[in-house]
Design an enzyme around this catalytic site. Sequence first.
Site, PDB file in Angstrom:
ATOM      1  CB  SER A 163      68.962 -10.380-123.315  1.00 13.97           C
ATOM      2  OG  SER A 163      67.702 -10.581-123.905  1.00 13.97           O
ATOM      3  CB  SER A 167      65.045  -9.574-122.447  1.00 10.40           C
ATOM      4  OG  SER A 167      66.016 -10.334-121.791  1.00 10.40           O
ATOM      5  CE  LYS A 180      67.287  -9.760-127.437  1.00 11.04           C
ATOM      6  NZ  LYS A 180      66.439 -10.208-126.310  1.00 11.04           N
TER       7      LYS A 180
HETATM    8  N1  GLN Z   1      67.456 -11.938-117.486  1.00  7.27           N
HETATM    9  C1  GLN Z   1      66.602 -13.039-117.818  1.00  7.27           C
HETATM   10  C2  GLN Z   1      67.426 -14.217-118.243  1.00  7.27           C
HETATM   11  O1  GLN Z   1      68.586 -14.074-118.282  1.00  7.27           O
HETATM   12  C3  GLN Z   1      65.628 -12.640-118.891  1.00  7.27           C
HETATM   13  C4  GLN Z   1      66.164 -12.712-120.265  1.00  7.27           C
HETATM   14  C5  GLN Z   1      65.142 -12.457-121.313  1.00  7.27           C
HETATM   15  O2  GLN Z   1      64.057 -11.963-121.031  1.00  7.27           O
HETATM   16  N2  GLN Z   1      65.464 -12.859-122.532  1.00  7.27           N
HETATM   17  O3  GLN Z   1      66.939 -15.254-118.551  1.00  7.27           O
END
Ligand code: GLN
Length: 493
Positions: free
Chosen positions: A156, A180, A81
Amino acid sequence: MSDLRPFSLSAAEISQRVHAGDISIREVADFYVQRTEAYASKLNTHLYWNASNIADQVKDQESKLKSGLKLPLAGVPVLIKDNICTRSVPTTCASKMLENFRPPFDAHVVERLVAAGALIFGKTNCDEFAMGSTSENSAYGPVRNPWNVDYVPGGSSGGSAAAVAADLAPVALGSDTGGSIRQPAAFCGIYGLKPTYGTVSRYGLIAYGSSLDQIGPFARTVADTALLFDVISGHDQRDSTSRAIPPFQTRNGVGSPDTNLKGKRIGIVKEFFSAGLDESTRQALSKAVDLYKDLGAEIKEVSLPSLKYSISAYYLIATAEASANLARFDGIRYGQRQEEAGATLRDVYQKTRSHGFGTEVKQRIMLGTFALSAGYYDAYYAKATAARHLISNEFTRAFANVDWLISPTSPTTAFRLGEKIDDPLAMYLSDICTLAVNLAGLPALSVPCGWDEKGLPIGMQLIGPPLGEEALLKGALAYEQTANHIGSRIPKF
Ligand code: GLN
């Protein structure tokens, strides 16, 4: 001659066959380079990859192998990532702010992968600074779901999940602050593990919410999930929250599948099965629970009433931490500087941050700054921290009576591209099943467990007590062996 076919080999099998002299690292690399060329731009999974950089790595790993080293990931392509630092290789966090950033060092997890024989095959697209649930908040365009390219892959870490689901690599790394890894794994029909906080070093992970962030693996099999987790886990003195533990050896436990779950107690979290759950998700989960019952496990209903605070607590704590972590992107210390002749320092900061950050990131920095400001700190941040403790204590009490908990990974399957992007609240609400796990620092694994009426994958979440990764992976393996959902389907994209 290589007989590699798409979706035919797992990471563990690649490494085995490379050691046996059955295929060469070069053949594996050539095969995945071809797949990347053919499909990465269609799915927009990759922000960076480079065939000649891969060829150099092939040479390095081949010479290590010749010297007789045992490499658990010999010749295995791994995608990373793009919020995880790779030396001299672009690391943008899918933001314009870091468009030209090439870190001078590798993240701890990248060092571990390379030492284990892996090929770092490229950097994957994601939500900007990991903020989002669909991978649409990328400055470089949205990622597409290989099961249906009009749908999001989740986020994400959507690029990593979509790429593994499309076999552009057998495995990948993501980061999980509030879901994410698990949610995109669910949306793409693969496994995704969020490890216990402190088991995988965050050194070289560009911070979002530091008390919540963990790096973890994506894979198409339980065995590969275990293999990758073992390699990246264990103590690192460069991360002060890293636990003083040796690397995990879960792959040994997973090596001898046991489908007899007599004596195991599984908790069904009542609050996660309430309103807002898709009917197809509810049915798939209830089938999975029946299967666990058939395998001998005892099923108990568990109530965690404080879960109702998790969305508010998470979106205050994560944004508060983000507002502090992202202060360094000011065009002086980090970030692409925007300046004009005669500009003051303040102008430079303002222009750099206005131009470099996307809407969602700005929104979160403002929310977090507000929550931490003198007049509101007690009302928001301090309260959120108190709620976090309540949630954590309820989990601790639950684990006195059960070995692991089951919930859906997400209340719905993937949504259409564009469907929720203009409604941040609806987007935040969809994280309901994953956020509490990060607040409590627990390990959790998303397991593919069926299909909805549109042919999109459904994910089941297994949540364990701290350091309970091996039990979760074994629990998933028992399910994988008996339910066999993934073996039969391949995405057409
Ligand atoms: N969807 C969550 C957020 O937007 C989790 C994102 C993540 O785990 N990086 O913060």
